[in-house]
Design a protein around this motif. Structure first.
Motif, PDB file in Angstrom:
ATOM      1  N   GLN A 234       9.748   2.813   5.375  1.00  0.00           N
ATOM      2  CA  GLN A 234       8.644   2.455   6.269  1.00  0.00           C
ATOM      3  C   GLN A 234       7.442   3.373   6.045  1.00  0.00           C
ATOM      4  OE1 GLN A 234      11.084   2.795   9.869  1.00  0.00           O
ATOM      5  NE2 GLN A 234      10.665   0.641  10.344  1.00  0.00           N
ATOM      6  N   ASN A 235       7.704   4.655   5.818  1.00  0.00           N
ATOM      7  CA  ASN A 235       6.604   5.570   5.510  1.00  0.00           C
ATOM      8  C   ASN A 235       5.885   5.154   4.236  1.00  0.00           C
ATOM      9  OD1 ASN A 235       7.117   7.245   7.725  1.00  0.00           O
ATOM     10  ND2 ASN A 235       8.495   8.574   6.566  1.00  0.00           N
ATOM     11  N   ALA A 236       6.667   4.808   3.215  1.00  0.00           N
ATOM     12  CA  ALA A 236       6.078   4.412   1.934  1.00  0.00           C
ATOM     13  C   ALA A 236       5.267   3.126   2.079  1.00  0.00           C
ATOM     14  CB  ALA A 236       7.178   4.232   0.894  1.00  0.00           C
ATOM     15  N   ASP A 237       5.785   2.161   2.822  1.00  0.00           N
ATOM     16  CA  ASP A 237       5.071   0.894   3.024  1.00  0.00           C
ATOM     17  C   ASP A 237       3.752   1.131   3.746  1.00  0.00           C
ATOM     18  OD1 ASP A 237       7.172  -0.417   1.808  1.00  0.00           O
ATOM     19  OD2 ASP A 237       8.108  -1.058   3.688  1.00  0.00           O
ATOM     20  N   TRP A 238       3.784   1.995   4.754  1.00  0.00           N
ATOM     21  CA  TRP A 238       2.548   2.316   5.486  1.00  0.00           C
ATOM     22  C   TRP A 238       1.515   2.933   4.555  1.00  0.00           C
ATOM     23  CZ3 TRP A 238       0.855   7.489   6.337  1.00  0.00           C
ATOM     24  CH2 TRP A 238      -0.324   7.585   7.080  1.00  0.00           C
ATOM     25  N   TRP A 239       1.932   3.890   3.754  1.00  0.00           N
ATOM     26  CA  TRP A 239       0.992   4.588   2.867  1.00  0.00           C
ATOM     27  C   TRP A 239       0.383   3.613   1.858  1.00  0.00           C
ATOM     28  CZ3 TRP A 239      -1.518   8.952   3.183  1.00  0.00           C
ATOM     29  CH2 TRP A 239      -2.130   9.494   2.052  1.00  0.00           C
ATOM     30  N   LYS A 240       1.214   2.744   1.299  1.00  0.00           N
ATOM     31  CA  LYS A 240       0.721   1.782   0.318  1.00  0.00           C
ATOM     32  C   LYS A 240      -0.246   0.782   0.942  1.00  0.00           C
ATOM     33  CE  LYS A 240       4.871   2.034  -2.575  1.00  0.00           C
ATOM     34  NZ  LYS A 240       6.120   1.325  -2.989  1.00  0.00           N
ATOM     35  N   SER A 241      -0.129   0.557   2.246  1.00  0.00           N
ATOM     36  CA  SER A 241      -1.002  -0.409   2.917  1.00  0.00           C
ATOM     37  C   SER A 241      -2.408   0.141   3.141  1.00  0.00           C
ATOM     38  CB  SER A 241      -0.398  -0.820   4.265  1.00  0.00           C
ATOM     39  OG  SER A 241      -0.520   0.238   5.232  1.00  0.00           O
ATOM     40  N   LEU A 242      -2.594   1.445   3.000  1.00  0.00           N
ATOM     41  CA  LEU A 242      -3.897   2.064   3.243  1.00  0.00           C
ATOM     42  C   LEU A 242      -4.781   1.950   2.009  1.00  0.00           C
ATOM     43  CD1 LEU A 242      -2.888   5.383   5.068  1.00  0.00           C
ATOM     44  CD2 LEU A 242      -3.284   3.122   6.045  1.00  0.00           C
ATOM     45  N   SER A 243      -6.072   1.860   2.243  1.00  0.00           N
ATOM     46  CA  SER A 243      -7.033   1.909   1.141  1.00  0.00           C
ATOM     47  C   SER A 243      -7.167   3.352   0.653  1.00  0.00           C
ATOM     48  CB  SER A 243      -8.393   1.406   1.618  1.00  0.00           C
ATOM     49  OG  SER A 243      -8.954   2.329   2.556  1.00  0.00           O
ATOM     50  N   PRO A 244      -7.711   3.555  -0.552  1.00  0.00           N
ATOM     51  CA  PRO A 244      -7.933   4.937  -1.018  1.00  0.00           C
ATOM     52  C   PRO A 244      -8.756   5.761  -0.029  1.00  0.00           C
ATOM     53  CG  PRO A 244      -8.204   3.411  -2.838  1.00  0.00           C
ATOM     54  CD  PRO A 244      -8.044   2.572  -1.600  1.00  0.00           C
ATOM     55  N   GLU A 245      -9.732   5.126   0.604  1.00  0.00           N
ATOM     56  CA  GLU A 245     -10.561   5.819   1.601  1.00  0.00           C
ATOM     57  C   GLU A 245      -9.721   6.262   2.795  1.00  0.00           C
ATOM     58  OE1 GLU A 245     -13.009   3.984   5.155  1.00  0.00           O
ATOM     59  OE2 GLU A 245     -13.971   3.544   3.236  1.00  0.00           O
ATOM     60  N   GLU A 246      -8.829   5.389   3.253  1.00  0.00           N
ATOM     61  CA  GLU A 246      -7.992   5.705   4.409  1.00  0.00           C
ATOM     62  C   GLU A 246      -6.942   6.765   4.067  1.00  0.00           C
ATOM     63  OE1 GLU A 246      -8.274   1.303   6.564  1.00  0.00           O
ATOM     64  OE2 GLU A 246      -6.710   1.731   5.080  1.00  0.00           O
ATOM     65  N   GLN A 247      -6.387   6.692   2.873  1.00  0.00           N
ATOM     66  CA  GLN A 247      -5.452   7.732   2.435  1.00  0.00           C
ATOM     67  C   GLN A 247      -6.149   9.087   2.390  1.00  0.00           C
ATOM     68  OE1 GLN A 247      -3.952   6.343  -1.334  1.00  0.00           O
ATOM     69  NE2 GLN A 247      -2.465   4.952  -0.416  1.00  0.00           N
ATOM     70  N   ALA A 248      -7.372   9.104   1.867  1.00  0.00           N
ATOM     71  CA  ALA A 248      -8.128  10.353   1.781  1.00  0.00           C
ATOM     72  C   ALA A 248      -8.422  10.919   3.163  1.00  0.00           C
ATOM     73  CB  ALA A 248      -9.430  10.130   1.021  1.00  0.00           C
ATOM     74  N   ALA A 249      -8.666  10.034   4.139  1.00  0.00           N
ATOM     75  CA  ALA A 249      -8.941  10.490   5.501  1.00  0.00           C
ATOM     76  C   ALA A 249      -7.730  11.213   6.073  1.00  0.00           C
ATOM     77  CB  ALA A 249      -9.322   9.309   6.388  1.00  0.00           C
TER      78      ALA A 249
END
Length: 607
Positions: A234-249
């Motif tokens: 579930q953690n991995a799925d959440w992370w993959k669902s984010l855009s590069p901008e959101e991951q960077a945030a």
């Protein structure tokens, strides 16, 4: 902020600037990695002595500059995106109100007030209700009075205009508050005009992070977080669902959160935890600086009842009362942080691969998960659990054990990829006598170990599933046994070294294929003997209280040789006592490496 400014504002321009800062942050991160893992490693191959020391020192300073740039530019990017998010929300509200005003043929004035036309005259009335202008407010009392006034007006446009004016006032206030909140935060994100990244700079970066995180609360909430108590998938799925901008945030404002999420890629967790590491190291060093060193004359002798007795001096007791606990807490954590940094610096020595910091916290006894080589791409993974007294203060020794195992696996099979991992993800018993006899330390830590083992499957990106070995030393073997007893261990092999007992009564209960439980007991290691005597709660016990441990034939583990073997250049040394199982050049280390790379046929047994 006035109406004209907000209407003309283009939040996309702030987002474009954020993209630029994020690109700079990414470039700085890549430059740091290149310096640490390529340039420094090359220097170690071509230089030696003082020339090497000087070069590595300068490269370390340059790496620190790039790391600081990565942190600050990441924060600027997130701040600009957060500011744009807040302004866009206010601007949408304003434009919606303006559209409604236009549809009703009202006029919106520069000050935000709304002018409405005369109403239609009713039958028998002398004249039509007059038009007028009304200003909006965000104050509840003023809004109530305005509605009351509009209610008395026979012109229905009055109430409609008032509602639009209030919406305009709310949008302008929201934009003004965003500007007031974000402006100081963004202006504060600047470095000193020098080329040195000091401890104070890094502490300031930590303060900057807290400020941006607080201001970006609504922005992060709009992105969303993984489910509470999520599993690695579930953690991995959440992370993959984010855009590069959101991951960077998330990386820039919540690195501690990202760094501890099992299931995320090793490179992501490493980047997040390194930010936490350098900022905590700076914070702890600054906090330690004003605390005086302990007095050199800690002990003295007195006559007690005619016998000499060693006691603390009054001077030391006074210091200990005032500073002792805090001094020991800070120095213990800093010792561990320095050991982790030393491992980073050792990349390239004798072919040692890049290190990945998969978990870190200085709180309590500390947490540290350090991998030699990327586990996400490795064909073989080995996850080592240290035993009693393991903590952040002494993590250096446990890191060294896994670096020695990696080197040995590389010698055993240079053509395969291996990641050896030190997993200090639990509270180990602090004392051999007072704490190790109790089983709750193992059962408390077992769920986290199982979840980490599962996460290695989730984040693995290789073409085939990796071969995974669980390795435990001393009480660490008890935790691994408890993990297998209560759930799925998710390992292909298990290696026990110096085990006092593993909570189960046979190798078949270790949740690995038959014949894949391995045990080492060195000459002179008394810990297995303690287990045989049935002391403590680590063992599985037969009827009558007789203990059974992995060294016993009845347990069914493969016993590996730990004594010296061979002669000449290929000879290996014997292990002695409780701590020699990872000694370089030892039979014990050689046999562990053979299991880790799956060369079972070459493992030697006791003669």
């Amino acid at each position: 902020m006035n109406l004209t400014t907000l209407k003309a504002l283009k939040p996309s321009e702030f987002e474009q600037a954020a993209d630029g800062y994020r690109a700079t942050s990414d470039m700085a991160s890549a430059a740091k990695d290149h310096i640490d893992n390529v340039v420094a490693a090359g220097m170690r191959k071509s230089l030696q002595g003082q020339a090497l020391d000087a070069a590595i020192k300068e490269l370390g300073n340059l790496s620190a500059n790039f790391h600081y740039t990565r942190i600050e530019c990441g924060l600027v990017s997130t701040a600009l995106n957060g500011f744009a998010h807040a302004l866009e929300a206010a601007r949408k509200k304003l434009l919606s109100a303006l559209d409604d005003a236009q549809a009703l043929k009202f006029t919106v004035n520069a000050d935000g007030s709304v002018t409405y036309p005369a109403g239609q005259s009713k039958s028998g009335a002398d004249s039509a209700p007059e038009g007028g202008s009304v200003g909006g407010s965000t104050d509840p009392t003023a809004q109530a009075l305005g509605r009351q006034s509009a209610g008395f007006d026979p012109n229905p446009h009055h109430a409609e205009a008032l509602a639009i004016a209030n919406r305009i006032a709310a949008a302008l206030e929201e934009a003004t508050e965003a500007d007031a909140e974000w402006g100081p935060k963004i202006r504060a994100l600047k470095a000193d005009d020098d080329l040195t990244v000091s401890r104070q700079d890094l502490r300031d970066a930590q303060s900057d992070m807290r400020g941006v995180r607080a201001a970006a609360e609504s922005y992060l909430a709009s992105i969303g977080a993984p489910p509470k108590d999520a599993d690695p998938q579930q953690n991995a799925d959440w992370w993959k669902s984010l855009s590069p901008e959101e991951q960077a945030a998330y990386l820039s404002t919540r690195p501690d959160f990202v760094g501890r999420l099992d299931g995320l890629p090793a490179e992501v967790r490493d980047e997040a935890n390194r930010i936490v590491l350098v900022e905590k190291q700076a914070e702890y060093e600054i906090n330690l600086a004003p605390i005086p060193e302990p007095p050199a004359n800690e002990w003295t002798w007195i006559n007690a009842g005619g016998y000499p007795s060693k006691v603390h001096t009054d001077e030391w007791m006074e210091w200990n009362e005032a500073h002792g606990d805090e001094y020991r807490r800070l120095t213990a954590a800093l010792n561990g942080m320095e050991a982790i940094q030393n491992r980073f610096a050792d990349t390239g020595k004798e072919g040692l691969p890049e290190a990945y910091l998969l978990g870190f916290s200085p709180e309590g006894s500390g947490r540290a998960i350090i991998a030699n080589g990327n586990p996400d791409t490795a064909e073989h993974q080995a996850v080592y659990v240290p035993g009693t007294t393991a903590d952040l203060n002494g993590i250096g020794g446990d890191i060294n054990r896994m670096t020695e195992l990696w080197r040995q696996t590389n010698q055993t099979d240079p053509n395969t990829s291996v990641s050896t991992i030190t997993w200090l993800g639990y509270d180990a018993p602090p004392s051999i006598v007072k704490d190790a006899p109790f089983e709750h330390w193992a059962y408390d830590g077992a769920p986290a170990y199982r979840q980490f083992m599962d996460s290695l499957d989730v984040s693995h990106s290789g073409p085939e599933e990796p071969h995974r070995t669980a390795i435990g030393h001393s009480y660490g073997t008890t935790l691994i046994g408890a993990a297998a007893e209560k759930g799925v261990l998710n390992a292909d092999d298990v290696i026990f070294a110096g085990s006092p007992g593993v909570k189960v009564g046979s190798a078949e209960e270790m949740d690995v294929p038959k014949g894949h439980v391995w045990n080492e007991e060195a000459e002179g290691d008394i810990v297995p003997d303690i287990g045989r005597w049935g002391h403590g709660g680590s063992q599985w016990k037969l009827g009558g209280g007789v203990a059974l441990i992995p060294s016993d034939e009845l347990f069914g583990a493969n016993q590996m040789n730990t004594s010296s073997e061979g002669s000449g250049p290929t000879a290996t040394e014997g292990a002695e006592g409780h701590s020699d199982y990872w000694k370089r050049g030892s039979t014990a280390l050689k046999n562990q490496a053979l299991v880790v790379v799956g060369k079972y046929g070459y493992v030697t047994t006791p003669q």
